[in-house]
Design an enzyme around this catalytic site. Structure first.
Site, short mmCIF file in Angstrom:
data_model
loop_
_atom_site.label_atom_id
_atom_site.label_comp_id
_atom_site.label_asym_id
_atom_site.label_seq_id
_atom_site.Cartn_x
_atom_site.Cartn_y
_atom_site.Cartn_z
N GLY A 1393 44.03 47.42 36.00
CA GLY A 1393 44.00 48.56 34.92
C GLY A 1393 45.34 48.39 34.36
O GLY A 1393 45.45 48.64 33.13
N LEU A 1394 46.25 48.10 35.06
CA LEU A 1394 47.71 48.10 34.48
C LEU A 1394 48.40 46.83 34.45
O LEU A 1394 48.89 46.61 33.66
CB LEU A 1394 48.78 49.01 35.47
CG LEU A 1394 48.13 50.39 35.74
CD1 LEU A 1394 48.98 51.16 36.82
CD2 LEU A 1394 48.12 51.23 34.51
N ARG A 1395 48.06 45.73 35.16
CA ARG A 1395 48.51 44.56 35.25
C ARG A 1395 47.74 43.19 35.03
O ARG A 1395 46.54 43.44 35.13
CB ARG A 1395 49.37 44.38 36.57
CG ARG A 1395 50.66 45.18 36.65
CD ARG A 1395 51.37 44.93 37.89
NE ARG A 1395 50.82 45.45 39.08
CZ ARG A 1395 51.26 45.19 40.28
NH1 ARG A 1395 52.21 44.41 40.48
NH2 ARG A 1395 50.51 45.11 41.46
N LYS A 1419 51.93 38.82 39.21
CA LYS A 1419 51.43 39.71 38.15
C LYS A 1419 52.53 40.30 36.98
O LYS A 1419 53.80 40.22 37.53
CB LYS A 1419 50.94 40.90 39.05
CG LYS A 1419 49.66 40.74 39.92
CD LYS A 1419 48.92 41.87 40.37
CE LYS A 1419 47.54 41.46 41.11
NZ LYS A 1419 47.05 42.63 41.58
N HIS A 1524 46.43 59.61 56.20
CA HIS A 1524 46.65 61.07 56.65
C HIS A 1524 47.86 61.01 57.39
O HIS A 1524 48.68 62.06 57.34
CB HIS A 1524 45.42 61.30 57.48
CG HIS A 1524 45.48 62.84 58.24
ND1 HIS A 1524 44.40 63.32 59.00
CD2 HIS A 1524 46.27 63.83 57.81
CE1 HIS A 1524 44.79 64.71 58.89
NE2 HIS A 1524 45.79 64.96 58.19
N ASP A 1538 45.13 54.16 48.25
CA ASP A 1538 44.89 52.86 47.59
C ASP A 1538 45.02 51.68 48.48
O ASP A 1538 45.55 50.44 48.24
CB ASP A 1538 45.60 52.51 46.36
CG ASP A 1538 44.74 51.54 45.17
OD1 ASP A 1538 43.44 51.46 45.50
OD2 ASP A 1538 45.21 51.22 44.23
N ASP A 1548 49.06 45.98 47.79
CA ASP A 1548 48.77 46.78 46.69
C ASP A 1548 48.61 48.44 46.99
O ASP A 1548 47.48 48.94 46.38
CB ASP A 1548 47.56 46.23 45.82
CG ASP A 1548 47.36 46.85 44.36
OD1 ASP A 1548 48.45 47.43 44.10
OD2 ASP A 1548 46.53 46.40 43.85
#
Length: 1601
Positions: A1393-1395, A1419, A1524, A1538, A1548
């Site tokens: 989405g970004l890279r 990237k 958590h 993520d 990532d």
């Protein structure tokens, strides 16, 4: 009259129907039943005016009365079946780039599947399917992910083309059918017969279907439908359409039943005429609605089941199948957990938009499908180690049909997919039935599957065990169309008879064909007496055993010995199915081992492949077995003879050219192998040429090459060296050899002074049996000879070696022949007396002894029949000349013995006969290297001028007859007319024009037409002398130049004949030659068993070396060689330059470090003064807070986290210089980025950035059971932290006692000042590192391969001030260089989405900053992302974004290290995050991030919005608990989400920070969603066992504030 004509027309029309019209029908609604939702429309979907009222009347009212009720419409009751009116060819108009046409037919829904199959196979001439791929999925348009679309398109078409499969779809231009059409467009061929993509479409759902009505028509079709219509258009990239008609309009689904029936009918077909296996069917599922679930259940529950192949990631039903399949795989088909089942039911309802009840029903159907999960294959195109799509499809067919190994092998064989057979079928531990592999080998040979033959041979199949008489005969009788007819023609030519219809070829017939094609004295093994006898005995035994088995039954005994089973597996003929009795097996074993004189081997299969015109199979078989050189020559000869037969039979010229090319290919193979062997070992190579081969009629390779007219082979240096050794024999002569030989013949004592070769030098030269016996007898007679006796034997041996040398024989016979010519000339030149003179008697004795020698040559030749012996002997020109000369001499001798006038006739015969004997001298000149080529030219000219001479004779006769008729019109009949016609015109060719005879008579006696004679002579001289003679001269000139270029090769080729002639000829010349006939010598190279074995091993080694060199030549193209040379040259330069580069870089790095220290000190001084100036206000504020706040224990968090101190201060006291303050301000998150998910890896993990800050974790973690966690702090020293903690604790205790007194305030202010100074020192150094990094210009190294980049990496260093402190992450002071080469991968895009991401190969790296040969993921941020953040990061926006990506992965990495230290020991998994580096691309100045490429099964456990998967293993529980834990560890200020990766290697991550903590500053990159992500995590996270073991509370109970 009109009525009669109309009836006749109807009758003719009915009888003129095509088969399609008689077999297929259409359905038309004949009764109007109003629909419940539209009273003006029938239930069939048509309006009233669109109905046909031939069978019924239209309704009076559209509204039925209440008494009548509403009648239910049905196809059987309310439609009528009539002959189809729509079939032909569709021409699609919107495919301008390609011609797309399809055959179609309109059929009723109740059509018979047998008729449909006959239509496709016979009428449409479609190839018989070997696999049926029926594609099901969504009928509406949907979007496939790029990688799934690529895998589906390429895999489906590749599997279909490679196997010859049919593809069934709905045929419409929407949904999955449209994707199939696009796949055909991209990856399909242009041949319509190879694009077997069949669309089975409802007739009523087709837009513009009225345009297709017509019988056997060619209809253009425009696939542009009405967007408001419910009907769809046909897809233009299908090859055939079955338009199913049930009488409705606009109602889908009627085709499914007929489609399923047709699929079952296709399953009954044989996959190949030789194989009993039916056509397999595979259901391919892409996306799909709720109806697909029932369809899949019907397939997998069928008997036998139809395998289903599901593309995961395509959406809807396919994803539901994939999810449930994986869940049941992990739970071993146990029921799902209640929460998972509940979520799954909700997902079904969301996907299909159905209620709870319908979702539960669909869930039940899905569970029933999972009961047959072994027939369902889930294909994840994004998996790392996933096989190719086409291979996965075929593997699913094999595994899902529950077929036996032999049946699976049959399917792979029919598909010609040896990769599938090798990977999934022919594996270790597979159980095979007796004889199944032999049957597979037989089928592979018949079907010409070279790869399968190689695969079976590699798996242990041997030809000697496989080949039997019956199998060879079946191979020769396999139907091959034109090839089989040509082979029968060859048998007819060989047997000189015609074959009856249905004649079965035998091995004896094949032996005759081989002898016919090779010619000469060659005798095939199949035609020898011992083989014929054994062959007849075997067939008699077969027939008797068949009769016995019919009486005894054909039951096989269960108890069978191991030897019988072994023979039954290897030697059972294919068609003799009754040979299952133990007695019969023993009989066959006896036949194989006793009756047959030899065993079959790869030579027999090689000859079969050549005769069957299977060049690739022949080339493969040539590589296996012994005598490869002989096989290559035999293949060359067979193909050349077959090409000659094709030309003689006036067959297709292309066939002859193909045979000729095959012959040249094998001929070149023979030359190449010989050249390779000659380079390896000259002696062994010449032994290969002269060793006798029993399998090839006891011929040598040299004999085979000569009989094949293989001139390049005979002209090779190895062959010529051997011929030279054969010619000179034991004599060792180099110069003036003829003078020494003539002198030795005239003076025999001179022989003792000649030089002879040693035995080692003669080991490769064939020796006569006489010579071998002579040597053996001499050794046996005198085992210990004395000196004089030994010398005497040496002289005898020298004399024998001299006179038996071919070159000595040549000169001896030549001198004798010249003497004979002198005597013969003397005889015919002097007066012939009544009785022969002494000279004449010598001539008679010479010619008679010559005749006896010629007779011996004929009788001793190798052919077994006299006719064949004579045929071979008369094939030589000089033998024909000798026969005529001897016969003419004998006729003259018989006439000379009588009185005149017969004696005169005898003298004339003598005079003519001597011409032949003088011409025979030319053959003696052919031995010479200079005179030999001229003789070859003369022979070529003489043989090729025939047609020109015929044309000249025609012109001569035309002129001679007309001239004689004009000049002598009153001539009486006599033989002189023929002489007068030819005599003068012939001499005119040579310039004699007879000018004095132009006026042969006076005016009174000349015929009136005599004036025409000069005119005709002028025309004749012009054509004959000017045109024809010059054409003949030009023709000779052309032959001369052509022959001059190859004259040397021709002489070398013809040289063999001369040498062989004198090698086999007795050494005494005629008439003494009769004495030599007593002891005949046969020359062969006799090799023992060990010598022959070594020779075969040498030949096999040469073949392997040749094939290896050939493969290297194929791979080493000129471009590759140039590139390799350039690389070697560059590597030599780089070795020197790199040392200089390292020295310069070390100096620059040292200088840069010193400048950085100065900058750090200056900035630290400024920041310290700024802090001290504001210390008074801060001390007052802290003192007030200490008095008003409850005193916390020592373990509580008193001061703010050190790594957030610079960002929590008052805005009036910035922690950064003003020029950088705007760079760290977080912009409002745009809407387009707020919804963008984190990058989803396409088959491989993504490389996300690591920390840019110098982050360390201070202090040891506390016990999680106490409910408190240590804070994240950036420090440089453990001792400093402990000291500071001690000061903090002391201050807290004292303040609790003093209750807000001044010493407490003073001490707290000192603690704050010391801590802040330490923190500012770290922050200042880090800020300067970032500044230098952003503005530095790295050194550029020398380019080798790929693209040059500079790599910046983090390293763990210790503080110089406090060596005992913990290590911190710091940017290395040295910038390393590397070379990256982009890789082109078919595994999908790495863009997120970004890279944008790409894979690169490291080809070189400085000081191992990267590992050469390793694949990395590089990237870069997308341009639109950089533009969106440009206003917040003025200058190098891409650099700032990359730094923050690295920052958050480094932070997650540090937290994971702490997590691995404090987690309980029974939590065995220790995950870790990858290291990420910063990269500067020199070509465009672009900043990138780089990390190692991960290979494996990629999993994503949660995303940056807080959503997480349902864990199914301990690793997933651990990783979700880690997220958590980070939230609690950071005092609920920071959260790591993520989490994704391969196994325990992660990459990532997203580090999310609360909005009130970040205070609008960009800390962890643009994907930090802040409170939104934290709220999502708190709502969706469910604590697992690992969370409880870490002392974490359930997150669903928290309320985020």
């Amino acid at each position: 009259m009109s009525f009669i004509l109309s009836q006749l027309y109807v009758f003719l029309f009915q009888t003129g129907k095509s088969w399609i019209e008689e077999s297929f029908f259409r359905r038309e609604c004949v009764k109007f039943i109003p629909s419940s939702w539209d009273q003006h429309r029938c239930c069939c979907g048509r309006l009233m005016g669109e109905h046909s009222w031939q069978e019924s009347f239209p309704p009076i009212s559209l509204y039925p009365s209440p008494e009548q009720g509403m009648e239910e419409w049905s196809m059987e009751a309310h439609t009528k079946a009539t002959s189809t009116n729509a079939y032909g060819i569709i021409d699609f108009q919107d495919t301008a780039t390609r011609v797309c046409r399809a055959k179609y037919v309109r059929v009723a829904v109740d059509s018979k599947p047998e008729a449909l199959l006959q239509l496709m196979l016979r009428e449409w001439q479609m190839e018989r399917p070997k696999l049926l791929l029926t594609v099901h999925g969504g009928s509406e348009n949907f979007i496939l992910p790029p990688k799934v679309k690529q895998a589906f398109s390429k895999g489906l078409i590749t599997a279909a083309i490679s196997t010859g499969a049919w593809i069934f779809t709905d045929g419409i231009n929407t949904g999955v059918s449209k994707y199939v059409g696009e796949a055909v467009k991209l990856f399909g061929g242009h041949d319509l017969r190879k694009r077997n993509t069949i669309g089975i479409t409802p007739w009523g759902m087709i837009d513009n279907n009225l345009d297709l009505i017509g019988r056997d028509v060619f209809r253009p079709y425009q696939p542009l439908g009405n967007p408001l219509s419910k009907r769809t258009c046909l897809n233009g990239f299908h090859s055939h359409f079955l338009l199913v008609d049930d009488g409705t309009l606009g109602k889908p689904g009627c085709q499914q039943g007929l489609r399923r029936k047709l699929e079952k009918q296709i399953q009954l077909l044989k996959i190949h005429p030789r194989l009993n296996q039916g056509v397999p069917v595979l259901c391919v599922v892409v996306e799909g609605s709720a109806a697909i679930v029932s369809t899949v259940l019907d397939y997998v529950s069928n008997a036998p089941p139809v395998p289903v192949f599901v593309f995961e990631g395509s959406g809807k039903a396919a994803d539901l199948f994939a999810f449930l399949h994986k869940q049941t795989c992990t739970t071993n088909n146990l029921p799902l957990d209640a929460d998972i089942e509940e979520d799954f039911l909700g997902r079904i309802g969301d996907v299909f938009g159905v209620e709870r009840t319908e979702a539960a029903h669909l869930y039940t159907l899905l569970q029933q499908c999972m009961d047959h999960r072994q027939s369902i294959t889930i294909f994840d195109s994004e998996a790392d180690e996933q096989m190719a799509t086409d291979a996965a499809i075929l593997t699913a067919v094999l595994k899902g049909t529950k077929a036996s190994p032999s049946e699976q092998l049959s399917m792979a064989l029919a598909w010609d997919r040896d990769d599938i057979a090798q990977k999934d079928i022919l594996v270790y531990g597979q159980h095979w039935q007796v004889g199944s592999l032999e049957q597979a080998m037989l089928d592979s040979l018949v079907m010409d599957r070279v790869s399968f033959v190689k695969l079976l041979i590699d798996n242990g199949m041997t030809m000697s065990r496989f080949l039997t008489v019956d199998r060879l005969e079946e191979l020769y009788n396999s139907p091959q169309g034109q090839t089989q007819r040509f082979l029968q023609h060859l048998v007819e030519d060989a047997k000189q008879t015609s074959l009856p219809t249905g004649y079965r070829l035998s091995l004896i017939d094949m032996g005759l064909v081989i002898e016919y094609l090779i010619g000469g004295a060659y005798r095939s093994t199949y035609t020898r007496k011992n083989f014929r006898a054994a062959y007849s005995r075997i067939h008699r035994r077969y027939s008797s055993d068949s009769f016995i088995n019919q009486r005894r039954g054909m039951s096989l005994k269960k108890s069978r010995s191991l030897q019988d089973l072994h023979f039954f597996r290897t030697a059972q003929p294919y068609k003799s199915k009754f040979l299952c009795d133990t007695f019969l097996v023993e009989s066959l074993d006896f036949c194989r081992t006793t009756l047959l004189p030899c065993t079959f081997n790869s030579n027999d299969l090689f000859v079969w492949a050549v005769l069957q015109q299977r060049q690739q199979m022949a080339l493969f078989l040539w590589q296996h077995g012994e005598e490869a050189l002989a096989r290559a020559i035999v293949g060359c000869k067979l193909y050349r003879s077959m090409a000659f037969e094709v030309r003689q039979s006036n067959m297709d010229d292309n066939v002859a050219e193909r045979f000729q090319s095959y012959s040249l290919e094998f001929g070149q193979l023979a030359v190449d192998v010989l050249d390779c062997a000659f380079q390896q070992n000259e002696q062994m190579a010449m032994k290969l040429l002269t060793s006798e081969m029993e399998a090839w009629s006891h011929f040598t390779c040299l004999q085979l090459a000569v009989s094949s007219c293989h001139r390049p082979f005979v002209s090779h240096s190895c062959t010529q060296t051997l011929l030279t050794d054969l010619w000179t024999g034991p004599l060792n002569m180099r110069k003036n050899s003829f003078m020494k030989i003539i002198l030795s013949l005239l003076l025999p004592p001179a022989i003792l002074f000649l030089e002879f070769k040693s035995k080692a030098e003669m080991c490769h030269v064939p020796q006569s049996h006489e010579a071998m016996l002579f040597g053996l007898e001499s050794v046996k007679s005198l085992p210990v000879p004395e000196g004089s006796v030994q010398m005497f034997l040496s002289w005898i041996t020298r004399l024998y070696d001299f006179y038996t040398a071919p070159v000595v024989k040549f000169w001896f016979h030549t001198m004798s022949y010249l003497g004979f010519l002198m005597l013969f000339s003397y005889v015919i030149l002097v007066k012939m007396e009544d009785q022969p003179s002494v000279q004449e008697w010598l001539v008679i004795l010479y010619i008679v002894s010559t005749a006896v020698e010629k007779t011996r040559e004929v009788l001793m030749s190798e052919p077994r029949k006299l006719r064949q012996k004579l045929k071979v002997w008369f094939s030589e020109y000089w033998n024909k000349s000798d026969f005529v000369a001897i016969l003419l001499f004998l006729v003259g001798l018989s006439m000379r013995c009588h009185a005149d006038p017969y004696r005169t006739g005898g003298h004339v015969a003598y005079s003519l006969d001597i011409i032949f004997w003088f011409i025979r001298v030319l053959d003696l000149l052919a031995v010479n290297q200079h005179a030999g080529p001229y003789l070859t030219m003369i022979t070529k000219m003489t043989s090729n001028m025939f047609f020109i001479v015929v044309m000249m004779a025609i012109v001569l006769l035309s002129f001679g007859v007309s001239r004689q008729a004009i000049l002598s019109p009153d001539h009486d009949p006599s033989w002189s007319l023929a002489r007068d016609i030819v005599f003068q015109p012939y001499w005119m060719i040579f310039g004699e024009v007879y000018a004095g005879e132009h006026e042969p008579c006076s005016d009174e006696s000349c015929p009136p037409e005599s004036f025409l004679a000069p005119l005709l002579q002028a025309v004749y001289m012009f054509f004959q002398y000017i045109i024809m003679v010059n054409i003949l001269i030009a023709f000779f000139n052309n032959i001369y130049f052509d022959m001059a270029s190859i004259s040397n090769k021709l002489w070398k080729y013809n040289r063999y004949r001369y040498i062989r002639t004198y090698q086999e000829r007795p050494w005494l010349p005629p008439p003494l030659i009769l004495l030599s006939h007593v002891a005949l010598a046969v020359r062969k190279l006799y090799l023992g068993l060990e010598d022959r074995k070594r020779l075969y091993e040498f030949e096999e080694k040469c073949v392997e070396l040749y094939l290896h060199e050939k493969n290297e030549d194929l791979h080493s193209t000129p471009i590759n060689r140039i590139r390799a040379t350039a690389e070697r040259f560059m590597c030599g330069m780089v070795g020197e330059v790199s040392e200089k580069v390292n020295v310069i870089q070390d100096s620059l790095s040292e200088l840069d470090g010193q400048l950085g220290q100065l900058q750090d000190l200056s900035v630290l001084a400024v920041d310290t003064l700024t802090l001290l100036s504001a210390s008074d206000s801060r001390q007052q504020e802290e003192a007030r807070l200490a008095q008003c706040r409850h005193v916390l224990p020592a373990t509580r968090h008193i001061l703010p986290h050190s790594w957030t101190l610079p960002h929590r201060g008052d805005e009036s006291q910035p922690s950064f210089p003003s020029r950088y303050s705007s760079h760290w301000r977080k912009p409002p998150l745009p809407t387009r980025w707020a919804c963008v998910p984190r990058e989803r890896p396409d088959g491989y993990c993504r490389s996300l950035s690591s920390s840019m800050e110098k982050i360390a974790f201070s202090g040891g973690p506390l016990s999680p059971t106490k409910g408190s966690f240590p804070s994240l702090e950036e420090t440089t020293d453990k001792e400093c932290l402990s000291d500071r903690r001690g000061l903090r604790n002391d201050a807290s205790l004292w303040c609790s006692k003093s209750q807000g007194k001044t010493p407490c305030t003073t001490l707290m202010s000192r603690v704050i000042t010391l801590s802040c100074i330490r923190i500012l020192q770290v922050i200042s150094m880090e800020r300067n590192n970032l500044m230098r990094l952003a503005h530095s210009i790295p050194f550029t190294p020398v380019s080798i391969l790929g693209e040059e980049v500079s790599v910046y990496f983090l390293e763990e260093v210790c503080s110089k001030a406090e060596p005992e402190s913990s290590s911190v992450s710091s940017w290395s002071s040295r910038v390393q260089s590397a070379m990256l080469k982009p890789l082109s991968s078919e595994e999908g895009s790495l863009d997120g989405g970004l890279r944008q991401g790409s894979r690169m190969l490291c080809t070189w790296a400085e000081q191992d900053v990267l590992q050469p040969g390793q694949i990395y993921v590089v990237k870069a941020f997308k341009p639109e992302v950089i533009r969106a953040w440009q206003r917040y990061f003025h200058g190098s926006t891409a650099l700032q974004l990359c730094l923050r990506e690295i920052q958050q992965q480094r932070a997650a990495q540090k937290m994971m290290q702490v997590f691995n230290q404090i987690k309980p020991k029974d939590m065995h998994h220790s995950p870790r995050f990858l290291d990420v580096c910063l990269v500067l691309r020199h070509s465009n100045g672009q900043w990138l991030t780089i990390e190692r490429n991960l290979i494996g099964n990629f999993r994503k456990y949660n995303n940056n919005t807080g959503e997480e998967i349902a864990p199914c293993c301990s690793l997933e529980d651990t990783l979700l608990a880690f997220s958590h834990w980070t939230y609690e560890y950071s005092r609920r200020e920071m959260l790591v989400l993520d989490i994704q990766g391969v196994g325990e290697e992660l990459t990532d991550p997203t580090v999310v920070m609360a909005d009130d903590q970040s205070r609008g500053e960009v800390l962890f990159g643009p994907d930090n969603l802040g409170d939104v992500a934290i709220n999502g995590f708190l709502q969706k996270h469910s604590c697992n066992l690992c969370c409880h073991r870490l002392g974490l509370k359930g997150q669903k109970c928290h309320t985020f504030l």
